[in-house]
Scaffold this motif. Structure first.
Motif, PDB file in Angstrom:
ATOM      1  N   ASP A  44     -30.205 -71.474-106.479  1.00 47.38           N
ATOM      2  CA  ASP A  44     -30.197 -72.817-105.910  1.00 47.38           C
ATOM      3  C   ASP A  44     -29.713 -72.738-104.463  1.00 47.38           C
ATOM      4  O   ASP A  44     -28.529 -72.591-104.204  1.00 47.38           O
ATOM      5  CB  ASP A  44     -29.287 -73.717-106.742  1.00 47.38           C
ATOM      6  CG  ASP A  44     -29.387 -75.188-106.372  1.00 47.38           C
ATOM      7  OD1 ASP A  44     -30.069 -75.509-105.385  1.00 47.38           O
ATOM      8  OD2 ASP A  44     -28.774 -75.999-107.075  1.00 47.38           O
ATOM      9  N   SER A  47     -27.533 -76.095-102.295  1.00 52.31           N
ATOM     10  CA  SER A  47     -27.261 -76.619-103.638  1.00 52.31           C
ATOM     11  C   SER A  47     -26.564 -77.968-103.684  1.00 52.31           C
ATOM     12  O   SER A  47     -26.636 -78.647-104.698  1.00 52.31           O
ATOM     13  CB  SER A  47     -26.438 -75.605-104.423  1.00 52.31           C
ATOM     14  OG  SER A  47     -25.193 -75.407-103.790  1.00 52.31           O
ATOM     15  N   GLY A  50     -25.068 -79.840-107.030  1.00 47.92           N
ATOM     16  CA  GLY A  50     -25.645 -79.225-108.212  1.00 47.92           C
ATOM     17  C   GLY A  50     -26.674 -80.030-108.982  1.00 47.92           C
ATOM     18  O   GLY A  50     -26.999 -79.688-110.119  1.00 47.92           O
ATOM     19  N   SER A  53     -29.640 -77.750-109.848  1.00 49.73           N
ATOM     20  CA  SER A  53     -29.218 -76.795-110.878  1.00 49.73           C
ATOM     21  C   SER A  53     -29.148 -77.465-112.237  1.00 49.73           C
ATOM     22  O   SER A  53     -29.606 -76.919-113.247  1.00 49.73           O
ATOM     23  CB  SER A  53     -27.841 -76.199-110.542  1.00 49.73           C
ATOM     24  OG  SER A  53     -27.920 -75.292-109.482  1.00 49.73           O
ATOM     25  N   HIS A  63     -29.400 -70.066-114.456  1.00 47.80           N
ATOM     26  CA  HIS A  63     -28.819 -70.049-113.113  1.00 47.80           C
ATOM     27  C   HIS A  63     -28.299 -68.657-112.770  1.00 47.80           C
ATOM     28  O   HIS A  63     -27.667 -67.996-113.585  1.00 47.80           O
ATOM     29  CB  HIS A  63     -27.653 -71.047-113.037  1.00 47.80           C
ATOM     30  CG  HIS A  63     -26.943 -71.017-111.730  1.00 47.80           C
ATOM     31  ND1 HIS A  63     -25.856 -70.214-111.506  1.00 47.80           N
ATOM     32  CD2 HIS A  63     -27.186 -71.670-110.568  1.00 47.80           C
ATOM     33  CE1 HIS A  63     -25.446 -70.385-110.264  1.00 47.80           C
ATOM     34  NE2 HIS A  63     -26.228 -71.261-109.677  1.00 47.80           N
ATOM     35  N   SER A  66     -25.802 -70.031-106.493  1.00 57.27           N
ATOM     36  CA  SER A  66     -25.982 -71.200-105.631  1.00 57.27           C
ATOM     37  C   SER A  66     -25.419 -70.901-104.255  1.00 57.27           C
ATOM     38  O   SER A  66     -24.449 -70.154-104.119  1.00 57.27           O
ATOM     39  CB  SER A  66     -25.273 -72.421-106.224  1.00 57.27           C
ATOM     40  OG  SER A  66     -25.931 -72.845-107.392  1.00 57.27           O
TER      41      SER A  66
END
Length: 109
Positions: A44, A47, A50, A53, A63, A66
């Motif tokens: 990500d 990011s 989130g 994500s 995942h 990030s």
């Protein structure tokens, strides 16, 4: 890969969920595809806190890492996903070796 079919699969997966979350009534063959979705990893970038994500995890993706350069976003992201790896850095200053090292990969040649 047919992008239209992938988009439809993603919609079906989000509507029905995996077999263990009420998606047992998926058409034959789609349950296997759902399981295979769990084998797709993502990073990500930019990011934020989130949201991206969260959506990908909900859809069955795994995942890996990030990246964001905002300390306040990193703080909020870490509260939302304490188990995730996170790099607090401007992506334009992120080197390939650092990225690969963060996800546990050796330098490629």
């Amino acid at each position: 890969c047919n992008i239209g079919a992938s988009a439809n699969l993603g919609r079906l997966a989000l509507e029905k969920g995996p077999p263990d979350k009420g998606g047992a009534d998926m058409p034959m063959g789609w349950q296997q595809i759902w399981v295979e979705l769990g084998n797709i990893n993502f990073v990500d970038l930019f990011s934020g806190v989130g949201g991206f994500s969260s959506g990908l995890i909900e859809a069955g993706y795994k995942h890996i890492l990030s990246v964001d350069n905002n300390k306040y976003c990193k703080d909020a992201y870490s509260i939302n996903f304490p188990e995730h790896k996170f790099i607090l850095k401007d992506i334009s200053k992120l080197f390939k070796e650092e990225l690969l090292g963060s996800i546990g990969k050796k330098k490629s040649t």
